[in-house]
Design an enzyme around this catalytic site. Structure first.
Site, PDB file in Angstrom:
ATOM      1  N   GLU A   1     -31.481  -2.521  24.848  1.00  0.00           N
ATOM      2  CA  GLU A   1     -31.572  -3.825  25.498  1.00  0.00           C
ATOM      3  C   GLU A   1     -32.523  -4.718  24.710  1.00  0.00           C
ATOM      4  O   GLU A   1     -33.570  -4.274  24.253  1.00  0.00           O
ATOM      5  CB  GLU A   1     -32.083  -3.673  26.933  1.00  0.00           C
ATOM      6  CG  GLU A   1     -32.001  -4.961  27.732  1.00  0.00           C
ATOM      7  CD  GLU A   1     -32.312  -4.746  29.186  1.00  0.00           C
ATOM      8  OE1 GLU A   1     -31.378  -4.435  29.950  1.00  0.00           O
ATOM      9  OE2 GLU A   1     -33.488  -4.873  29.550  1.00  0.00           O
TER      10      GLU A   1
ATOM     11  N   ASP B   1     -34.928   2.725  35.429  1.00  0.00           N
ATOM     12  CA  ASP B   1     -34.978   2.708  33.967  1.00  0.00           C
ATOM     13  C   ASP B   1     -33.862   3.571  33.374  1.00  0.00           C
ATOM     14  O   ASP B   1     -33.189   3.173  32.422  1.00  0.00           O
ATOM     15  CB  ASP B   1     -36.351   3.175  33.468  1.00  0.00           C
ATOM     16  CG  ASP B   1     -37.463   2.288  33.991  1.00  0.00           C
ATOM     17  OD1 ASP B   1     -37.440   1.079  33.697  1.00  0.00           O
ATOM     18  OD2 ASP B   1     -38.338   2.792  34.718  1.00  0.00           O
TER      19      ASP B   1
ATOM     20  N   ASP C   1     -33.458   1.612  27.389  1.00  0.00           N
ATOM     21  CA  ASP C   1     -34.063   0.475  28.085  1.00  0.00           C
ATOM     22  C   ASP C   1     -35.551   0.510  27.754  1.00  0.00           C
ATOM     23  O   ASP C   1     -36.310   1.251  28.359  1.00  0.00           O
ATOM     24  CB  ASP C   1     -33.829   0.597  29.592  1.00  0.00           C
ATOM     25  CG  ASP C   1     -34.406  -0.569  30.368  1.00  0.00           C
ATOM     26  OD1 ASP C   1     -34.553  -1.671  29.790  1.00  0.00           O
ATOM     27  OD2 ASP C   1     -34.708  -0.394  31.562  1.00  0.00           O
TER      28      ASP C   1
END
Length: 163
Positions: free
Chosen positions: A67, A141, A7
């Site tokens: 992502e 996260d 992420d």
């Protein structure tokens, strides 16, 4: 197969590693990489590169999932996120890992059933799918990174890449 989920973020980059064994998912590790906001941008990007490379070297994942960047209201923040993401993609590629990219909506929908799920919902479902992760997830996260890895596991099976 070991899957590394990432992420991206300039200040905080979440990472999570899962093992896919048949239809089972096993939690391996997760955490958050931090860059020093007092340093110039190139030095911060290098910090992310070095920290991610250390994780790759230690865990030896087979594949990675990242992502995709979303457009922020603040153009400067979006640009910095894009630069951090670029450094992360480069690190993964230099390490020889296949890189797969998923939108935040796709990740949320895969893990929770809703593309508009809140971060707390994502973390709760990650912990339900992999109960041993609960004690190790320190913030959203890391939970998001595990969700990205889970998303890849699911999509790779559907596309026939993993069995």
């Amino acid at each position: 197969m070991l899957i590394l989920g990432v992420d991206p973020g300039l200040q905080r980059t979440g990472w999570g590693i899962i093992r896919k064994e048949g239809s089972n998912l096993k939690f391996i590790g997760c955490g958050t990489l931090l860059s020093d906001s007092k340093l110039p941008l190139p030095a911060r990007l290098f910090q992310l590169h070095e920290a991610l490379l250390e994780i790759i070297t230690h865990h030896k994942p087979d594949v990675s999932a990242v992502e995709e960047t979303f457009v922020n209201v603040n153009p400067a923040s979006t640009l910095k996120l894009g630069q951090a993401r670029g450094a992360i993609l480069m690190t993964l590629s230099l390490a020889g890992l296949p890189v797969h990219e998923y939108s935040a909506t796709n990740v949320k929908k895969t893990v929770t059933g809703s593309g508009r799920a809140e971060k707390e919902q994502v973390q709760a479902l990650v912990e339900m799918l992999m109960p041993t992760s609960k004690a190790h997830i320190k913030g959203p996260d890391a939970a998001d990174a595990l969700a990205i890895a889970i998303c890849h596991s699911s999509h790779a099976v559907m596309s026939g890449v993993l069995k």
